[in-house]
Write an enzyme that holds these catalytic residues in place. Structure first.
Site, PDB file in Angstrom:
ATOM      1  CB  ALA A 299      -0.910  -0.008   1.228  1.00  0.00           C
TER       2      ALA A 299
ATOM      3  CE1 TYR B 268      13.828  -7.989 -16.089  1.00  0.00           C
ATOM      4  CE2 TYR B 268      15.171  -7.218 -17.923  1.00  0.00           C
ATOM      5  CZ  TYR B 268      14.055  -7.097 -17.123  1.00  0.00           C
ATOM      6  OH  TYR B 268      13.153  -6.098 -17.384  1.00  0.00           O
TER       7      TYR B 268
ATOM      8  N   GLY C  67      30.571  17.122 -10.673  1.00  0.00           N
ATOM      9  CA  GLY C  67      31.661  17.603 -11.507  1.00  0.00           C
ATOM     10  C   GLY C  67      32.836  16.655 -11.581  1.00  0.00           C
TER      11      GLY C  67
END
Length: 324
Positions: free
Chosen positions: A34, A140, A189
């Site tokens: 939920a 997979y 960066g």
């Protein structure tokens, strides 16, 4: 129409449910746990997705199922038999849902598979197509291919309309995995030794995928088809990083490095799979869905990357403000 969306609170499911509601359709969200969903979306808790999932009442009055829920690909799977674990959810769970949907009179099921059914990489000017001989390389991908075959059997036996969509890498706000890691490097960066990479990869912005799924759900000509989808513009890894840097207000920091040296470093560090995703090509042919269903991605690649980068920076700034 009423849609049932599995995996409704996931990365693709959340914007899909919102878009379906925005277009005026009723949406029932099948979820394992939920969680809050957008206003107006009905929730149905179904627990674990496998061959025993109880779909009683969940499929009542549903016209179309969009099946997103899956056991997803992970870099390091510690299951004793990864393929069998994938099969429980991705194959048995998918076939069980399809048969339950057919028994309840559902007209069409849209299955979100994976480009990994086609393979792991393309060479030169080649592109993966829905008509290619499948060549999944990992558990997979194998499970997704087996699920597709199971769905075709169900369709032949019951008349349930099946549409299969194989997306490449999906990106957008709240993206996770390797793409999220890339965003973190760009935001900090950190110089990346990828300036010498000359590859091309197909991507799809999450809202473009959502639009393609809705098109597959509504277009009569989509029944029985398998489509590969993309933004329509393939991008090299250095260009991708540069565009993300600009979107995030950073100067691109890319350093030249021989690709062979990157591959060697990947092997030494046990990161070969991650490196290959950065330096290899994977292109898809999305012309069939464009021609047959008259589908055009609503967002260009540059727009999707800019929105993704902007959202990442916004969240990072909010996190800093909360800490302060």
């Amino acid at each position: 129409m009423r849609y049932l969306v599995t995996g409704a609170n996931g990365f693709v499911g959340t914007p899909l449910c919102k878009q379906l509601r925005a277009r005026g359709w009723a949406v029932r969200a099948a979820t394992r746990m939920a969680r809050p969903l957008a206003e107006g979306i009905e929730t149905a808790l179904v627990g674990t997705l496998d061959g025993e999932t109880n779909w009683t009442n969940v499929l009542d009055d549903v016209d179309v199922v969009v099946h997103l829920a899956a056991r997803v690909h992970v870099m390091h799977d510690d299951a004793a038999s990864p393929l069998e674990e994938f099969r429980k959810t991705n194959v048995a769970g998918t076939e069980h849902l399809a048969r339950a949907a057919a028994a309840r009179g559902v007209k069409r099921l849209i299955y979100v598979s994976s480009v990994k059914v086609n393979g792991e990489a393309t060479q030169g000017e080649d592109k993966f197509a829905g008509s290619d001989l499948p060549s999944p390389q990992d558990p997979y991908g194998i499970s997704k291919w087996e699920a597709e075959q199971a769905l075709h059997r169900v369709a032949a036996e019951t008349g349930l309309e099946i549409v299969i969509v194989r997306p490449p890498l999906v990106y957008g706000p709240n993206v996770k995995g390797n793409f999220a890691q890339m965003l973190k490097f760009v935001a900090k960066g950190i110089p990346l030794p990828l300036a010498s990479v000359q590859n091309l990869r197909s991507l799809i912005y999450v809202e473009n995928l959502v639009d393609a799924l809705i098109t597959c759900a509504t277009h009569p000509a989509a029944a029985g088809k398998t489509y590969l989808v993309g933004d329509g513009e393939d991008v090299a890894t250095p260009d991708l990083l540069s565009q993300l840097s600009i979107a995030m207000g950073r100067a691109p920091r890319l350093l030249p490095c021989p690709v062979a040296l990157l591959q060697l470093g990947g092997r030494l560090l046990g990161k070969s799979e991650q490196i290959e995703r950065l330096i290899g090509s994977l292109r898809v042919d999305s012309s069939p869905i464009r021609q047959e269903l008259n589908w055009t991605p609503p967002f260009a690649l540059q727009q999707g990357l800019r929105i993704t980068g902007d959202q990442f920076v916004h969240i990072a700034k909010n996190a800093v403000n909360v800490e302060q």
